[in-house]
Design a protein around this motif. Structure first.
Motif, PDB file in Angstrom:
ATOM      1  N   SER A  18      20.079  13.725 -41.817  1.00 37.69           N
ATOM      2  CA  SER A  18      19.146  14.618 -42.524  1.00 37.69           C
ATOM      3  C   SER A  18      17.841  14.033 -43.091  1.00 37.69           C
ATOM      4  O   SER A  18      16.759  14.435 -42.639  1.00 37.69           O
ATOM      5  CB  SER A  18      19.918  15.363 -43.598  1.00 37.69           C
ATOM      6  N   GLY A  21      25.195  15.855 -46.536  1.00 38.95           N
ATOM      7  CA  GLY A  21      24.948  16.714 -47.683  1.00 38.95           C
ATOM      8  C   GLY A  21      23.562  16.521 -48.250  1.00 38.95           C
ATOM      9  O   GLY A  21      23.107  15.396 -48.425  1.00 38.95           O
ATOM     10  N   GLY A  22      22.870  17.590 -48.516  1.00 41.14           N
ATOM     11  CA  GLY A  22      21.528  17.526 -49.061  1.00 41.14           C
ATOM     12  C   GLY A  22      21.407  18.533 -50.178  1.00 41.14           C
ATOM     13  O   GLY A  22      22.421  19.067 -50.630  1.00 41.14           O
ATOM     14  N   PRO A  23      20.184  18.826 -50.612  1.00 37.76           N
ATOM     15  CA  PRO A  23      18.926  18.183 -50.200  1.00 37.76           C
ATOM     16  C   PRO A  23      18.770  16.798 -50.838  1.00 37.76           C
ATOM     17  O   PRO A  23      19.671  16.330 -51.524  1.00 37.76           O
ATOM     18  CB  PRO A  23      17.875  19.159 -50.724  1.00 37.76           C
ATOM     19  N   ALA A  54      23.390  22.069 -43.347  1.00 34.31           N
ATOM     20  CA  ALA A  54      22.273  22.657 -44.078  1.00 34.31           C
ATOM     21  C   ALA A  54      20.913  22.324 -43.473  1.00 34.31           C
ATOM     22  O   ALA A  54      19.885  22.603 -44.076  1.00 34.31           O
ATOM     23  CB  ALA A  54      22.330  22.239 -45.543  1.00 34.31           C
ATOM     24  N   ASP A  55      20.898  21.736 -42.285  1.00 26.59           N
ATOM     25  CA  ASP A  55      19.615  21.506 -41.615  1.00 26.59           C
ATOM     26  C   ASP A  55      19.417  22.513 -40.481  1.00 26.59           C
ATOM     27  O   ASP A  55      18.621  22.288 -39.570  1.00 26.59           O
ATOM     28  CB  ASP A  55      19.537  20.075 -41.050  1.00 26.59           C
ATOM     29  N   PHE A  65      18.095  25.574 -40.494  1.00 26.63           N
ATOM     30  CA  PHE A  65      16.736  26.126 -40.453  1.00 26.63           C
ATOM     31  C   PHE A  65      15.775  25.117 -39.834  1.00 26.63           C
ATOM     32  O   PHE A  65      14.964  25.444 -38.974  1.00 26.63           O
ATOM     33  CB  PHE A  65      16.246  26.462 -41.867  1.00 26.63           C
ATOM     34  N   GLN A  66      15.868  23.904 -40.341  1.00 27.67           N
ATOM     35  CA  GLN A  66      14.967  22.853 -39.862  1.00 27.67           C
ATOM     36  C   GLN A  66      15.088  22.680 -38.354  1.00 27.67           C
ATOM     37  O   GLN A  66      14.100  22.573 -37.634  1.00 27.67           O
ATOM     38  CB  GLN A  66      15.315  21.540 -40.573  1.00 27.67           C
ATOM     39  N   MET A 101      28.682  25.405 -43.458  1.00 24.81           N
ATOM     40  CA  MET A 101      28.613  24.406 -44.518  1.00 24.81           C
ATOM     41  C   MET A 101      27.173  24.353 -45.012  1.00 24.81           C
ATOM     42  O   MET A 101      26.447  23.382 -44.813  1.00 24.81           O
ATOM     43  CB  MET A 101      29.068  23.048 -43.992  1.00 24.81           C
ATOM     44  N   SER A 102      26.748  25.431 -45.609  1.00 29.61           N
ATOM     45  CA  SER A 102      25.399  25.529 -46.163  1.00 29.61           C
ATOM     46  C   SER A 102      25.391  26.726 -47.088  1.00 29.61           C
ATOM     47  O   SER A 102      26.374  27.464 -47.165  1.00 29.61           O
ATOM     48  CB  SER A 102      24.352  25.720 -45.055  1.00 29.61           C
ATOM     49  N   ALA A 103      24.264  26.931 -47.752  1.00 26.58           N
ATOM     50  CA  ALA A 103      24.155  28.081 -48.646  1.00 26.58           C
ATOM     51  C   ALA A 103      23.860  29.362 -47.873  1.00 26.58           C
ATOM     52  O   ALA A 103      23.597  30.403 -48.474  1.00 26.58           O
ATOM     53  CB  ALA A 103      23.079  27.822 -49.685  1.00 26.58           C
ATOM     54  N   GLN A 113      22.404  29.832 -43.796  1.00 29.47           N
ATOM     55  CA  GLN A 113      21.182  29.686 -43.000  1.00 29.47           C
ATOM     56  C   GLN A 113      21.360  30.423 -41.675  1.00 29.47           C
ATOM     57  O   GLN A 113      20.552  31.290 -41.331  1.00 29.47           O
ATOM     58  CB  GLN A 113      20.859  28.201 -42.811  1.00 29.47           C
ATOM     59  N   ALA A 163      27.965  24.492 -49.799  1.00 26.51           N
ATOM     60  CA  ALA A 163      26.779  23.644 -49.646  1.00 26.51           C
ATOM     61  C   ALA A 163      27.032  22.296 -50.307  1.00 26.51           C
ATOM     62  O   ALA A 163      27.916  22.167 -51.136  1.00 26.51           O
ATOM     63  CB  ALA A 163      25.575  24.323 -50.280  1.00 26.51           C
ATOM     64  N   GLY A 164      26.249  21.297 -49.913  1.00 21.24           N
ATOM     65  CA  GLY A 164      26.323  20.008 -50.597  1.00 21.24           C
ATOM     66  C   GLY A 164      27.516  19.175 -50.220  1.00 21.24           C
ATOM     67  O   GLY A 164      28.002  18.370 -51.006  1.00 21.24           O
ATOM     68  N   GLY A 165      28.004  19.348 -48.999  1.00 14.79           N
ATOM     69  CA  GLY A 165      29.053  18.445 -48.535  1.00 14.79           C
ATOM     70  C   GLY A 165      30.464  18.977 -48.672  1.00 14.79           C
ATOM     71  O   GLY A 165      31.418  18.310 -48.295  1.00 14.79           O
TER      72      GLY A 165
END
Ligand code: TPP
Ligand code: TPP
Ligand code: SF4
Ligand code: SF4
Ligand code: SF4
Ligand code: SF4
Ligand code: SF4
Ligand code: SF4
Ligand code: MG
Ligand code: MG
Lengths: 180, 244, 362, 69, 244, 362, 69, 180
Positions: C79, C107-109, C119-120, C122-123, C309-311, C313, C334-336
């Protein structure tokens, strides 16, 4: 059939290898299997663990949160994993390095002084294989033959002189369970 | 008998996550000893790197910021420019400072930012499992140079302190090590000198510290210290590199 | 060939070699280090180039150069490192250069942690870089699939002259699973294919080639964008890949990819034992998202549940496919955090038997 | 005239104190501490030899040594 | 009479977009003259920078690639590693090489990549309207230093060639200028030497060229050339910096 | 105060000073250079700090440091430079640090050109960086609005402890328009507000503060994400901003923002002369997108048309708002093309009077 | 003995040729070229002084000078 | 009312200033106005242009593609912009530097030797203001007073000694149109 096993101890105790040998053996016996190293919270030091899931169906997640069996090679590992063990799960305890008693009553505990046994056998490093041999015998996961075959895959060729000693350790662990 | 050595007050009494014999822990303590001696705990703002020392803020009992990998001196500069009266230092590994953060450290030094940099040269990427660093010695085996660092493929060990000393903005640069008690004491002296230098408004200062990583050197702590003396300090000679 | 036990990161490396990759540049970061380690010796064995770059920026641009020169080239990171590559990826897309980029998400951000994450999304699917471009995004869910999709990635990259991303996480990368791997031991020294007439290899016998993304002439950049959009339309119609599980007779279809889909699969098999009519739609290409294929299911099933595994997306893409025809629920961590089978089964029950409990997932 | 105390369970067993004690007053214990390492141990045989020179403490990465003089 | 000077064959006969008296054009021509003389037009691959020379590929009649700003040497390295038998050079401005691309040029040199770099030092960011560059002289007025470069705020002019020469991977580095015919001829000789150096597999070479930017120096082309002699080459002395 | 003529870039700089910004770091790039130039002297006049950073990466991280220290801080760039800032933005969001980031978008992808563009919409609104974070995105359409929104940006950033992006293009940045500007001449040397108890300024009289985004403890990073998502929910409910024009009686609502909305506005005024019932919905916050507000219009108007200087990015948000209730058309120009009034009117006619010609915009 | 030709409309009028001609044989034209600049012009008064030394051409950024000898 | 005007010429001919003065003047007279510099295709050199839109309604786009009036100060500008001029638009031509005739018949052309006039007045630099004065008089955009006021805003204070000369130039341009 599905077993979710955590091997835990210090770095240097061969925690990764323990899991890999079991995973290879299970694969050779046609089972579905995953192996997963420590991840997440640890930065450095602390305990290392590896997780093996063996199943006859595809393994959903290799991440084990509630293991059916656990091999704890030192005290911090026991402190960390005892509570997560599934009800009536199996706990293999390295008696040589763990002074306290397990606190749960709903699990199957097997205490073996693997470090001491390994030292007696001439190499502290094979404590892991004694524990693995015991675990496998206890849970009747795979054949000894598969385990011994797996050793060859996991131990790098330049260290194959250690194979006989590791094989002996596996068998010693199994024998111990048989004797019980 | 009187207690003549104890944990410095600004170093929290918690166990560290560092491997046995890791130089980071020694340097952490030295920084705290100096901060206590200078009485500046409430004036210090540290910037921690991405590297094994990423959670130094768990140990240091003063204000700290994280920084994206290699951008540590930028974050320190941002803080210092806002609070010129505070004592700001960045703490960086060789991956952080000599690889991904090369441009940042050079331009920070060149602008003569009045900050201090503690540069932990352990010749590997400790945190990510011991890969080759720009400071890895020729022939040294790492997880990305399993046959040893090869100059034709991987280039040469980079002497960042010598390089930075070329910049007029850099005012005080010294290389020290923590492989034996005498060198540890010299390291402490250098840390103190650098922070005082900053407090006197003299501009950019950097202390490079040769530091053992027993884990990824594959050596015992004792042999790791010996390696610093026998091999590493031959390539990275100790001493004051610049002081004006 | 017997199966062997290998971790996802290494399998991707070996698959790249197998696909003719002769150039790898990367910068270490957990949880993809095994790939960098593997390539550090494997590329040399295979007669290719390995460069441990000074940064992710350097890595992606080394790959840009190698690709411009005609080689099959790869980089990998996780990430934060992938964020740093965004400018380079945008350039490569604009220069119409193929390459394979591996993102083992964590896990991010920010610095986050090294636990698995998705959680990447979208990116990866919308272009974290600037401008109107897309990367093809392949999301393996097993080590075996990683072996296949990595090879596909190189083919698609060359076919469409566009970067392709392999999107996984620490579980896929670090987990060992049985896989049948064919190790090819020697590679052509320079794999500049004759079928890359645009590549830079000296202008002998032809007009000079130029690799560029700057277009200052009136309308030129618009024309490049038109060409790229046409290409993307073609990819959208030809390349969507997915897997369906019990979607024929499901009241509820769970949409999940990668690692999460494994857990969902298992949850579904348990839920079916409890006579819950639930199925799974697993996008294998995240871009192009199999929109039309998912849209079809809107007729059959009563509701959808997105597990990530994200909020939340991919849920956007599901909404864009279903366009309000059916309710879409979401369950994510989210966050791992990794969703558990139990939690998923509970959500399934909440949706299919709302009387039992009342919680809203949206 | 000096003496040291070692926080046995904080010790990571690196041995840097032991090799740097000019009087060789520190040995690594046979038994393990809670961390599972053989911690450093101040001599029991000739503690009076300690000069309180701090060399051990100066090297200790874990700050588990206190020195008295 | 015989024609003794004409446009080199590998320089296309099109008008350039450069300002009147810009040094870029002179250097472009010199590169082409050398390439023609070495007979390597079909073996050359150039990497153009983001900067005023961004569209050098419009003028050069050989293979060219663009590179993201500052990553020019990475792109060149990628190409060279794939085609070790081709002659690969990057062409970079001082913003490209000494600011955003600092890390990349240093590590490319340190790895001793067998490429050649032509470094156009005009002391400003030409393309983006004349901002301060790392090489801007002290006191020089630019659009981001309207009162003149101030070392306390902006740091010192960076001597990249000297800095790079510290790295063992760098083999040939020379600084030249294009402010008068003699210097132009020396520049051509340096360009030729660098490319030959590469062709002989000797490793990283770099030619720094002090080059007039009349537009953002606010000077006539004539005065711009004079300024190179009077001011710029005092700070950036001409000559061979490294040749091993 | 009399109005003066000023370009958007400079107005943003002056507005920042007015809002108490005391720290600016940037790296030159067209078409935002006027802002960097302006700050290079204006920050000093105002007692703040200007740093011409060695790169965009350095700039965003200088800002991270200044923000961590409690200052109101700003950086600016254009598309490729903003791509380079993605890692830093993700870190700032995760560290919950306020800052204002200006993106004067240009034609892309890659180096592209310096013509106006709106093709970084996805990047700005979905987080071009890694992980589950968002930046508030404000899109001024006039120089005057740039003056106001820049000040708002600083307030929102501090209120929510989150980076705020101002999204414009070369037209907004370089165009001069009348604007009422109040020049404040002196600023507090250190604008560390007492109401930033989290800021780093030495731990005198309090426990040490730590600015971090690494969370390794079990569930800690998930908890950070939960907190961030709660914040984002609050922003989504409280902060959407938009402007409506004739939406009360329109058969067709055009959705457009920034520069494009100016042209649409004018096209609409002409179209209305031709008795075409067309209106405009102009999002001012692109994130949070005024979804609910646009959704309401689905009841009244028969169709929607999205006009963007991109290949179609905001169109996703419009679809996500309308969810299939009405047809959504799209007209865009990518790569630096600016839509003309005439072209827009033609599209309006095509949609409202489909008999006249048959073209599809989707 | 030499001579030069100048491409009048390619010339950008920088004057670098003129100042670098050792014989001062180049002047800037009073009238403008299509680019709107005063282009360089080879002397009409004493062309025979030209030595064909190429100094002018070597300096010309626009390569608008050809030299004969 | 809406006028879209392009000023074009070489850099150094005061092309930006011309536009800004008109824009300031229009603003002072309460009109809506935008000014926009060259953007887009040019890298370096070539022609510079600035664009002014004056309207009584809000200006949609400051980018002018089909100007209602155009001031061309040199030949390349004429070549570039003549064709883009709207039908019956106004073209102000700097006769001193442009040798060719406009080719279109549907536009209103005003040829003035502004460079020569400026030189005659003692400063070539004020050619731009002569042209602007003429344009303004021709199109009746703003009052002369507003233009003169605007000069003060656009010309930096340290060059205000040049104001009278610029004012004179504006008036000279206007006079020229009046005489026609
Ligand atoms: C952008 C980015 N790239 C890579 C990483 C992974 N990473 C974490 S620490 C590190 C290097 C650590 O090496 P060093 O700076 O020498 O510190 P040490 O651990 O040796 O003290 C890397 C590459 C990251 N976190 N972020
Ligand atoms: C990532 C990125 N940042 C900034 C820019 C804008 N930019 C273009 S050229 C340039 C600097 C040019 O200066 P230099 O390298 O000295 O070249 P010169 O024009 O002076 O020859 C900059 C900052 C860009 N295109 N991309
Ligand atoms: S890996 Fe090396 S640097 Fe990191 S904590 Fe361990 S010994 Fe120290
Ligand atoms: S204080 Fe000195 S003598 Fe005493 S134990 Fe420590 S090192 Fe040995
Ligand atoms: S130096 Fe410290 S940690 Fe190491 S062995 Fe001695 S007491 Fe233990
Ligand atoms: S701005 Fe300077 S460097 Fe760029 S073309 Fe003009 S003179 Fe040359
Ligand atoms: S060739 Fe020499 S003498 Fe002739 S015009 Fe040119 S510079 Fe002058
Ligand atoms: S050097 Fe060339 S461009 Fe310059 S004036 Fe002479 S002929 Fe013209
Ligand atoms: Mg290191
Ligand atoms: Mg420059």
């Amino acid at each position: 059939m599905k077993e979710e096993i955590i091997f835990a101890g210090f770095g240097g105790q061969g925690i990764m290898v323990m899991g890999k040998v079991l995973a290879w053996a299970a694969m050779k016996e046609g089972l579905k299997v995953t192996w997963m190293p420590s991840y997440g919270a640890e930065v450095r030091g602390g305990t290392a663990h590896s997780m093996v899931v063996i199943s006859d169906e595809m393994v959903p997640s290799p991440v084990v949160t509630s293991p059916t069996a656990c091999v704890v090679m030192n005290r911090p590992s026991m402190d960390r994993y005892e509570d997560s063990l599934a009800p009536s799960g199996t706990l293999i305890v390295n008696e040589s390095l763990i002074d306290r008693q397990p606190s749960r009553g709903d699990i199957d505990v097997l205490k073996i002084p693997v470090t001491k046994m390994a030292t007696d056998m001439g190499n502290t490093r094979i404590a892991n294989m004694i524990a693995l041999g015991a675990l496998n015998a206890k849970l009747k996961l795979v054949s000894m033959r598969a385990l011994v075959d797996a050793l060859k895959e996991v131990i790098p060729p330049d260290k194959h002189d250690l194979l006989p000693m590791n094989e002996q350790a596996l068998k010693e662990g199994a024998r111990l369970v048989a004797r019980q | 008998m009187k207690k003549v050595f104890e944990r410095p007050a600004s170093l929290r009494a918690v166990p560290t996550h560092y491997c046995s014999g890791c130089g980071h822990s020694i340097v952490h303590r030295l920084i705290c000893e100096v901060i206590d001696e200078l009485g500046i705990r409430e004036d210090v703002i540290a910037v921690c790197p991405v590297g094994c020392a990423v959670i130094a803020y768990e140990y240091w009992d003063f204000d700290c910021s994280e920084a994206p990998h290699g951008r540590t001196p930028c974050v320190a500069t941002g803080i210092k420019r806002v609070h010129p009266d505070k004592v700001v230092f960045s703490y960086q590994g060789d991956g952080d400072l000599a690889a991904i953060g090369t441009a940042e450290i050079i331009h920070t030094a060149n602008r003569g930012e009045n900050i201090t940099v503690f540069f932990i040269n352990n010749g590997v990427y400790g945190m990510t499992n011991g890969q080759m660093a720009p400071t890895t010695l020729i022939g040294q085996k790492t997880s990305t140079s399993i046959h040893g660092r090869d100059i034709t493929r991987d280039g040469y060990p980079m002497k960042m302190s010598e390089l930075l000393s070329q910049l007029p903005g850099a005012k005080y640069i010294e290389r020290v090590s923590v492989d034996n008690p005498a060198n540890v004491l010299k390291t402490k002296a250098a840390i103190k000198k650098a922070l005082k230098h900053q407090m006197e408004g003299k501009g950019f200062s950097l202390v490079e510290i040769l530091s053992p990583c027993p884990t990824y050197w594959g050596l015992s702590p004792k042999d790791a210290c010996r390696r610093i003396e026998d091999e590493m300090s031959k390539v990275f000679p100790l001493g004051v590199i610049k002081d004006i | 060939m017997a199966k062997i036990l290998m971790c996802g990161n290494e399998v991707i490396g070996e698959a790249a070699v197998h696909a003719g990759c002769t150039f790898y540049a990367g910068y270490p970061i957990t949880p993809q280090n095994e790939l960098t380690h593997y390539m550090s010796f494997r590329m040399q064995e295979a007669g290719g180039t390995f460069i441990q770059a000074e940064s992710e920026l350097a890595a992606i641009n080394l790959v840009l150069g190698a690709s411009a020169a005609g080689a099959r080239a790869m980089t990998s990171s996780s990430s934060p490192g992938i964020s740093l590559k965004q400018e380079g990826i945008s350039y490569m897309a604009a220069c119409q250069l193929p390459a394979v980029i591996v993102n083992m998400m964590r896990g991010g951000p920010g610095l986050g942690n090294i636990a698995p994450s998705q959680a990447d999304y979208f990116q990866a699917t919308r272009g974290g870089g600037h401008g109107d471009y897309r990367t093809i995004v392949l999301a393996p869910s097993t080590v075996e699939e990683a072996w296949n999709l990595t090879q596909l990635a190189f083919d698609l990259a060359d076919e469409y002259r566009n970067p392709v991303m392999i999107l996984g996480d620490g579980i896929l990368g670090q987990m060992m699973e049985p896989v049948e791997v064919v190790r090819r031991h020697v590679q052509a020294k320079n794999a500049v294919s004759a079928h890359k007439p645009w590549a830079l290899n000296g202008c002998k016998g032809r007009k000079p080639n130029v690799i560029r993304s700057l277009f200052l002439g009136e309308g030129e950049l618009e024309e490049l964008n038109r060409i790229m959009q046409m290409k993307y339309s073609k990819i959208k119609s030809k390349e969507p890949r997915f897997e369906s599980l019990y979607t024929e007779d499901s009241d509820l279809v769970i949409v999940a990819y990668g690692t999460t889909s494994r857990i969902v699969r298992s949850a579904i098999s348990k839920a079916r034992h409890e006579h819950l009519h639930v199925g799974m739609f697993r996008p294998i290409t995240l871009w192009p998202f199999p929109e039309a294929q998912l849209q079809k299911l809107a007729k059959k099933s009563k509701a959808f549940l997105v597990v990530e595994m994200s909020a939340g997306q991919m849920v956007d893409d599901v909404k864009l496919s279903i366009l309000g025809q059916r309710p879409i629920h979401f369950y994510g961590r989210a966050g791992g955090g990794v969703p558990t089978e139990e939690a998923i089964i509970e959500v399934i029950k909440d949706i299919l038997k709302p009387k039992s409990r009342k919680r809203v997932y949206a | 005239m000096g003496k040291i105390t070692i926080d046995r369970n904080a010790c990571k067993g690196c041995g840097l104190c032991a090799i740097n004690c000019p009087e060789k007053l520190i040995i690594m214990d046979e038994s393990m501490n809670v961390r599972g390492v053989h911690p450093a141990k101040f001599t029991e045989t000739d503690p009076e030899k300690c000069k309180g020179c701090k060399m051990c403490a100066i090297m200790c990465p874990e700050v588990c040594i206190e020195v008295y003089r």
